[in-house]
Motif scaffolding. Structure first.
Motif, PDB file in Angstrom:
ATOM      1  N   GLU A 185      41.692   6.260  43.538  1.00 36.51           N
ATOM      2  CA  GLU A 185      41.853   4.839  43.845  1.00 36.51           C
ATOM      3  C   GLU A 185      41.869   4.650  45.358  1.00 36.51           C
ATOM      4  O   GLU A 185      42.425   5.468  46.092  1.00 36.51           O
ATOM      5  CB  GLU A 185      43.170   4.297  43.262  1.00 36.51           C
ATOM      6  CG  GLU A 185      43.202   4.246  41.749  1.00 36.51           C
ATOM      7  CD  GLU A 185      42.288   3.191  41.186  1.00 36.51           C
ATOM      8  OE1 GLU A 185      41.977   2.227  41.911  1.00 36.51           O
ATOM      9  OE2 GLU A 185      41.879   3.335  40.028  1.00 36.51           O
ATOM     10  N   TRP A 187      43.168   2.292  48.399  1.00 38.05           N
ATOM     11  CA  TRP A 187      44.219   1.303  48.669  1.00 38.05           C
ATOM     12  C   TRP A 187      44.490   1.277  50.162  1.00 38.05           C
ATOM     13  O   TRP A 187      44.723   2.300  50.785  1.00 38.05           O
ATOM     14  CB  TRP A 187      45.485   1.674  47.896  1.00 38.05           C
ATOM     15  CG  TRP A 187      46.580   0.650  47.969  1.00 38.05           C
ATOM     16  CD1 TRP A 187      46.695  -0.488  47.237  1.00 38.05           C
ATOM     17  CD2 TRP A 187      47.714   0.676  48.837  1.00 38.05           C
ATOM     18  NE1 TRP A 187      47.833  -1.161  47.589  1.00 38.05           N
ATOM     19  CE2 TRP A 187      48.478  -0.478  48.581  1.00 38.05           C
ATOM     20  CE3 TRP A 187      48.155   1.567  49.818  1.00 38.05           C
ATOM     21  CZ2 TRP A 187      49.653  -0.758  49.257  1.00 38.05           C
ATOM     22  CZ3 TRP A 187      49.320   1.277  50.502  1.00 38.05           C
ATOM     23  CH2 TRP A 187      50.054   0.126  50.214  1.00 38.05           C
ATOM     24  N   ALA A 237      49.158   2.354  42.713  1.00 36.21           N
ATOM     25  CA  ALA A 237      49.697   1.243  43.484  1.00 36.21           C
ATOM     26  C   ALA A 237      51.188   1.410  43.744  1.00 36.21           C
ATOM     27  O   ALA A 237      51.680   1.143  44.837  1.00 36.21           O
ATOM     28  CB  ALA A 237      49.432  -0.074  42.751  1.00 36.21           C
ATOM     29  N   GLU A 242      53.136  -0.492  46.381  1.00 31.75           N
ATOM     30  CA  GLU A 242      53.080  -1.794  45.717  1.00 31.75           C
ATOM     31  C   GLU A 242      54.203  -1.896  44.681  1.00 31.75           C
ATOM     32  O   GLU A 242      54.851  -0.924  44.333  1.00 31.75           O
ATOM     33  CB  GLU A 242      51.723  -1.966  45.036  1.00 31.75           C
ATOM     34  CG  GLU A 242      50.579  -2.117  46.014  1.00 31.75           C
ATOM     35  CD  GLU A 242      50.588  -3.471  46.705  1.00 31.75           C
ATOM     36  OE1 GLU A 242      51.416  -4.322  46.332  1.00 31.75           O
ATOM     37  OE2 GLU A 242      49.785  -3.655  47.622  1.00 31.75           O
TER      38      GLU A 242
END
Length: 318
Positions: A185, A187, A237, A242
């Motif tokens: 991912e 980010w 995340a 996050e």
């Protein structure tokens, strides 16, 4: 030279597609003029192996089997090399074209471009570019600078365990990790790998820029269940900061740390060249704050301040 090679590849492809039985190197050499002109067996073998690899790279499925005489033979079955009808509409074709542009700065650029060419040859409609005329202002890009990206992407796809050296942000030296990779991912401009850490017996997230040396594949199957994509993305995340449930109070030098200011839920001017900010406090915030160096001072909570100090000391110690 380019025309001669293209003709040679075409002739080899036609030979492999037109045969009903595997053809040996000897038979292929006798059927293709360019191979007959090869100086010796060594030159022919090198030329043939390169051509075979090039055809496979172009998408031709070449099988290697033994013929009736016990020799190694080659053929390309028509049913294995026929694209099914492509039923994409113009909007779907435009989406694929946009996806290919996203990877132009990555090593996937060649694969993405080749895939589009094959789909168009199979009947995919030529779609207009929805971003035509706007490339200088807005154009999607996914930068990939880490050498670990490609081997980890392949390992995620093939479900292969990997081993690599990983340096934690608060550690002076890297340490080996045995990981069952799940997904990659991106980010905040950084790439992360989510997977199962065998040594720790739990899922972990690794920042690719902290992987040192080569990523090596290991034989064997996964020992842990792979969660669905949504769960993996939520894990990435969360580990990247996050989904914060608490707030942190920091002092930030005036005119600095604009990404932190964008995340702040409250900003108060200090009047002494520093501002006070309240920002969401989630896992990974300490590593992010360290990136701003002397422009950030953590006021609280105490555990966040201690983590940032530990990371700074590790960096200072080399």
């Amino acid at each position: 030279m380019a025309i001669a090679k293209a003709e040679r590849l075409m002739n080899l492809a036609l030979c492999l597609l037109g045969t009903r039985r595997p053809l040996s190197k000897r038979e292929l050499r006798g059927s293709i003029e360019a191979y007959l002109e090869a100086g010796n067996d060594e030159s022919f073998n090198r030329m043939f192996e390169r051509d075979k690899d090039d055809l496979r790279e172009l998408g031709l499925v070449i099988e290697t089997v033994e013929n009736l005489e016990g020799e190694t033979g080659y053929l390309a079955r028509r049913d294995s090399n026929r694209l099914p009808p492509v039923s994409l509409d113009a909007e779907e074709a435009a989406a694929l074209g946009l996806a290919a542009k996203v990877w132009q700065q990555a090593r996937l650029a060649g694969a993405a471009s080749g895939a589009l060419q094959k789909l168009r040859a199979g009947g995919m409609p030529e779609a207009g570019d929805p971003y035509e005329g706007q490339h200088s202002a807005i154009e999607p890009r996914i930068p990939v600078h880490e050498a670990a990206f490609e081997p980890l992407m392949l390992a995620c796809r093939d479900r292969r365990p990997v081993v690599f050296e990983y340096r934690k942000s608060n550690a002076a030296r890297p340490e080996p990790r045995q990981v069952e990779p799940w997904a990659l991912e991106c980010w905040r401009g950084h790439w992360y790998l989510a997977g199962y850490d065998r040594d720790r017996g739990a899922e972990r997230v690794f920042r690719l820029s902290r992987i040192t040396g080569k990523v090596r594949s290991r034989a064997g199957k996964y020992t842990a269940d792979v969660p669905d994509v949504v769960t993996v993305r939520e894990t990435v995340a969360a580990w990247a900061g996050e989904g914060a449930e608490r707030s942190a109070l920091i002092r930030l030098r005036a005119g600095a740390g604009y990404p932190l200011r964008a995340k702040a839920t409250a900003v108060r001017e200090g009047g002494d060249g520093w501002d006070e900010l309240e920002i969401p406090y989630g896992h990974g915030l300490d590593a992010w704050l360290v990136e701003f160096g002397p422009d950030v001072v953590v006021v609280g909570p105490a555990d966040l301040r201690a983590d940032v100090v530990d990371r700074l000391r590790a960096v200072a110690q080399g």
